[in-house]
Design an enzyme around this catalytic site. Structure first.
Site, PDB file in Angstrom:
ATOM      1  N   GLY A  46       0.836  -1.184   0.000  1.00  0.00           N
ATOM      2  CA  GLY A  46       0.000   0.000   0.000  1.00  0.00           C
ATOM      3  C   GLY A  46       0.873   1.238   0.000  1.00  0.00           C
ATOM      4  CD  GLN A  51       3.509   5.729   2.575  1.00  0.00           C
ATOM      5  OE1 GLN A  51       2.542   5.194   2.059  1.00  0.00           O
ATOM      6  NE2 GLN A  51       4.464   5.036   3.170  1.00  0.00           N
ATOM      7  CB  CYS A  97       5.422   2.143   7.530  1.00  0.00           C
ATOM      8  SG  CYS A  97       4.954   3.626   6.622  1.00  0.00           S
ATOM      9  CG  LEU A  98       6.677   0.869   1.494  1.00  0.00           C
ATOM     10  CD1 LEU A  98       6.031   1.188   0.154  1.00  0.00           C
ATOM     11  CD2 LEU A  98       7.796  -0.147   1.309  1.00  0.00           C
ATOM     12  CG  HIS A 139      -0.500   1.410   7.386  1.00  0.00           C
ATOM     13  ND1 HIS A 139       0.441   0.917   8.263  1.00  0.00           N
ATOM     14  CD2 HIS A 139       0.187   2.225   6.525  1.00  0.00           C
ATOM     15  CE1 HIS A 139       1.634   1.434   7.960  1.00  0.00           C
ATOM     16  NE2 HIS A 139       1.514   2.215   6.899  1.00  0.00           N
ATOM     17  CD  GLU A 140      -1.198   2.634   2.717  1.00  0.00           C
ATOM     18  OE1 GLU A 140      -0.772   3.794   2.586  1.00  0.00           O
ATOM     19  OE2 GLU A 140      -0.444   1.676   2.955  1.00  0.00           O
ATOM     20  CG  HIS A 143       0.527   6.801   5.421  1.00  0.00           C
ATOM     21  ND1 HIS A 143       1.674   7.288   6.014  1.00  0.00           N
ATOM     22  CD2 HIS A 143       0.755   5.477   5.207  1.00  0.00           C
ATOM     23  CE1 HIS A 143       2.548   6.290   6.160  1.00  0.00           C
ATOM     24  NE2 HIS A 143       2.014   5.182   5.675  1.00  0.00           N
TER      25      HIS A 143
HETATM   26 ZN    ZN Z   1       2.887   3.331   5.773  1.00  0.00          ZN
END
Ligand code: ZN
Length: 176
Positions: A46, A51, A97-98, A139-140, A143
């Site tokens: 995701g 991000q 998380c990226l 989670h997204e 963000h």
């Molecule tokens: Zn993340």
């Protein structure tokens, strides 16, 4: 299409509340393609636009085909995603998380959610999700509100890139 640079947790943009997308334009659809490409290259499941430094309410999700999950293969791009309902029942699961490379944690999330938004063509979307997909969506959406999983985690631990453990985190939770 182009791969973009993923921002890391010390970047203040990640703490901004993203703005709503007034309407999906060709530019927005190109951005969605870039997000998909960036997510795939990073082997994530995701990604939110913020991000890659674009604070717009825009998320992409792809549950890998080979994952042992009822939603394996699911692919979504949502504009202005919003949690309409979140079950009171929660469960803890492992997340990464990226934007927070090298860390994983246990995060309690609602087991079931209802999310609404728009697809890239501007068509209204309303979907019910459970389990892993519900977790990734929460989670997204976090963000888009400037919230990171480490804010909600009950426990976090370092994971060295390339280690077997990292692969386990990826398998268990993916990186979003
Ligand atoms: Zn993340």
């Amino acid at each position: 299409m182009a791969q973009r640079t993923i921002l890391f947790a010390d970047n203040p943009i990640l703490r901004e509340k993203s703005r709503r997308v007034p309407r999906p334009t060709e530019e927005i659809r190109e951005l969605i393609q870039d997000m998909r490409e960036t997510m795939r290259a990073a082997r994530g499941v995701g990604l939110a636009a913020v991000q890659i430094g674009v604070p717009l309410r825009l998320i992409v999700v792809e549950i890998p085909e080979d994952m042992d999950d009822p939603d394996a293969g699911a692919s979504l791009a949502l504009i202005n995603p919003e949690l309409v309902r979140a079950s009171r029942e929660t469960e803890e699961g492992v997340e990464g998380c990226l934007s927070v490379p090298g860390w994983a944690g246990y995060v309690p999330r609602s087991v079931e959610v209802v999310v609404k938004g728009m697809d890239p063509q501007g068509k209204p979307v309303r979907l019910k999700a459970r389990g892993y997909l519900a977790r990734v969506l929460q989670h997204e959406i976090d963000h888009t509100n400037g919230v990171l999983f480490i804010d909600r985690a009950t426990e976090v631990w370092p994971v060295e890139e390339g280690e077997e453990e990292q692969e386990e985190v990826r398998a268990a939770a993916g990186r979003v």
